[in-house]
Design an enzyme around this catalytic site. Structure first.
Site, PDB file in Angstrom:
ATOM      1  N   GLY A  12     -12.503  -4.785   1.274  1.00 13.75           N
ATOM      2  CA  GLY A  12     -14.031  -4.319   1.377  1.00 13.75           C
ATOM      3  C   GLY A  12     -14.306  -3.310   0.463  1.00 13.75           C
ATOM      4  NE  ARG A  69      -4.404  -1.641   1.752  1.00 16.51           N
ATOM      5  CZ  ARG A  69      -5.034  -1.891   2.505  1.00 16.51           C
ATOM      6  NH1 ARG A  69      -4.833  -1.796   4.000  1.00 16.51           N
ATOM      7  NH2 ARG A  69      -6.330  -2.516   2.301  1.00 16.51           N
ATOM      8  CE  LYS A  71     -19.521 -16.663   8.050  1.00 14.12           C
ATOM      9  NZ  LYS A  71     -19.717 -15.501   9.004  1.00 14.12           N
ATOM     10  N   GLY A  75      -8.010  -7.839  -0.384  1.00 16.29           N
ATOM     11  CA  GLY A  75      -8.217  -8.816   0.635  1.00 16.29           C
ATOM     12  C   GLY A  75      -7.123  -9.804   0.526  1.00 16.29           C
TER      13      GLY A  75
HETATM   14  P1  AMP Z   1     -12.874 -13.968   2.620  1.00 22.17           P
HETATM   15  O1  AMP Z   1     -12.504 -13.022   3.582  1.00 22.17           O
HETATM   16  O2  AMP Z   1     -14.470 -14.414   2.618  1.00 22.17           O
HETATM   17  O3  AMP Z   1     -12.483 -13.860   1.315  1.00 22.17           O
HETATM   18  O4  AMP Z   1     -12.458 -15.351   3.047  1.00 22.17           O
HETATM   19  C1  AMP Z   1     -10.778 -15.666   3.177  1.00 22.17           C
HETATM   20  C2  AMP Z   1     -10.768 -17.062   3.969  1.00 22.17           C
HETATM   21  O5  AMP Z   1     -11.437 -18.028   3.581  1.00 22.17           O
HETATM   22  C3  AMP Z   1      -9.256 -17.251   3.915  1.00 22.17           C
HETATM   23  O6  AMP Z   1      -8.786 -17.257   5.372  1.00 22.17           O
HETATM   24  C4  AMP Z   1      -9.350 -18.934   3.932  1.00 22.17           C
HETATM   25  O7  AMP Z   1      -8.630 -19.608   4.621  1.00 22.17           O
HETATM   26  C5  AMP Z   1     -10.983 -18.982   3.917  1.00 22.17           C
HETATM   27  N1  AMP Z   1     -11.272 -20.380   3.253  1.00 22.17           N
HETATM   28  C6  AMP Z   1     -11.441 -20.641   1.798  1.00 22.17           C
HETATM   29  N2  AMP Z   1     -11.545 -21.824   1.545  1.00 22.17           N
HETATM   30  C7  AMP Z   1     -12.152 -22.434   2.595  1.00 22.17           C
HETATM   31  C8  AMP Z   1     -12.890 -23.611   2.965  1.00 22.17           C
HETATM   32  N3  AMP Z   1     -12.844 -24.465   1.874  1.00 22.17           N
HETATM   33  N4  AMP Z   1     -13.120 -23.790   4.167  1.00 22.17           N
HETATM   34  C9  AMP Z   1     -12.985 -22.923   5.201  1.00 22.17           C
HETATM   35  N5  AMP Z   1     -12.144 -21.692   5.006  1.00 22.17           N
HETATM   36  C10 AMP Z   1     -11.868 -21.409   3.879  1.00 22.17           C
END
Ligand code: AMP
Length: 397
Positions: A377, A36, A203, A354
């Site tokens: 974000g 950054r 999620k 991210g």
């Molecule tokens: P996000 O902030 O929603 O982009 O999520 C990122 C996180 O998703 C990372 O820390 C990954 O470890 C997690 N992640 C990716 N695939 C999986 C999975 N199959 N099960 C659990 N966590 C996951």
């Protein structure tokens, strides 16, 4: 109407307030990723070359109490900035007051000053984060012109962006903000086709807005990561202990219906029996996950399937890792996606900030994408089609 940019300003001899996003990851006082800072250099160097008196400021972390301030001073970041600029940066460990005002008045053309973490103002009444009108007005009074270059906080209306812009005589976007908006904006509003989005992360619920918006814009959405299992379970497929949002099964079914074939799901996974890097690893077809297993990464067949689709793409936007890349056994999918995208020589490839951005940089692909966003974000909200207050507060021409 276009947002005014730094090129539209005459800044010689003027005090220019520059909101940068120096919210960099730190461990024990050391900066672990200075991306950054490096991304903000074009704006700061341009202002120096134009003979402006440059005042930079940023937030770092979240500050709610006096104790939270420990390790959150911008002093080490001012030093790092000085190293990058190869010139002195005056650091004032205050967010307001006579010392700061006098130091700003003492600046000569081409000088750079940085003041303390804007969120130190959050200890009493969240003045920065709640856009306290007095604070924005005060900060605006410290300079002649406001430049916002902090894409990472553009989805927030804080005193240090919206507050200053609404009080400044003149305001404009810096080069980084301009670049982020151009890349992400063009990808979603005017993409060269086929336009493929890759969405991963934990999620479905975090990505509903993005999925909905991209369904109207993209030709395909390739799903990976934890959200895959909610989409599979809603179709009656056994996913074992894999992460599932049971309260989002109906929504996932709805999205699949809306998608009308645009959403692609993994066909195999790397599964294990515990959420760690130490358990046994097996590659399982999506119909073959045992009750005691959980999927932590996409498998090789999925990567091949996605690769064949991506090889045809002209525009690719990626947000969210496709596996638990923090564990080496489950980093293959995310690394594989990096490799596939790095080899797409004629496509515009964008990573939406991210975790996927840090994964790509850590895996050594920093220079292999058209654009790696500095805002997780913010890029997510921009991809959702939302207005960014840190952008819409700036002057237009
Ligand atoms: P996000 O902030 O929603 O982009 O999520 C990122 C996180 O998703 C990372 O820390 C990954 O470890 C997690 N992640 C990716 N695939 C999986 C999975 N199959 N099960 C659990 N966590 C996951």
């Amino acid at each position: 109407m276009a947002t005014k940019t730094i090129r539209d300003l005459i800044v010689k001899g003027k005090t220019v307030l520059v909101r940068v996003d120096f919210n960099v990851p730190m461990k024990k006082g050391e900066i672990t990723d200075d991306n950054r800072i490096r991304q903000a250099l074009p704006t700061i160097n341009y202002l120096i070359d134009q003979g402006a008196k440059v005042v930079c400021f940023s937030h770092l972390g979240r500050i709610k109490t006096e104790e939270d301030k420990a390790g959150k001073s911008l002093a080490p970041i001012a030093n790092a900035l000085a190293d990058h600029l190869e010139k002195d940066v005056t650091f004032i460990a205050e967010t307001r007051g006579k010392k700061l005002e006098d130091a700003i008045k003492a600046l000569n053309e081409g000088d750079v000053l940085m003041f303390e973490n804007t969120r130190f103002e959050d200890i009493e009444g969240s003045k920065e984060s709640k856009n306290d009108p007095e604070l924005g007005k005060y900060w605006a009074s410290l300079g002649d012109v406001f430049v916002n270059d902090a894409f990472g906080t553009a989805h927030r209306a804080h005193a240090s962006n919206v507050g200053i812009a609404s009080n400044a005589q003149e305001s404009a976007a810096g080069f980084l903000l301009e670049k982020e908006i151009e890349y992400i904006g063009n990808a979603i509003n005017n993409p060269k086709r086929p336009f493929i989005a890759i969405l991963g992360g934990v999620k479905v619920s975090d990505k509903i807005g993005v999925i909905r918006n991209l369904l109207t814009k993209a030709d395909k959405i390739l799903i990976g990561g934890g959200m895959s299992y909610t989409f599979l379970k809603t179709q009656g497929i056994e996913v074992g202990k894999s992460i599932v949002e049971n309260d989002k099964l109906d929504l996932a079914a709805e999205l699949l219906k809306e998608a009308d074939g645009k959403i692609e799901l993994p066909v195999d996974f790397r599964v294990t029996t515990e959420f760690s890097n130490e358990g046994p690893v097996r590659i399982a077809a999506y119909t073959d996950v045992n009750p005691d297993e959980e999927g932590l990464d996409i498998g090789p067949k999925t990567l091949e399937k996605y690769k064949a689709m991506l090889n045809e793409a002209q525009t690719v936007v990626w947000n969210g890792p496709v596996g638990v890349f923090e564990f080496s056994n489950f980093a293959h999918g995310t690394r594989g996606v990096c490799e596939v995208l790095a080899n797409l020589k004629n496509a515009t490839t964008i990573i939406g900030g991210g975790d996927s951005a840090s994964a790509a940089i850590n895996f050594g692909f920093e220079n292999d994408f058209s654009h790696i966003s500095t805002g997780g974000g913010a890029s997510l909200e921009y991809l959702e089609g939302k207005e960014l207050p840190g952008l819409s507060c700036l002057d237009t021409i």
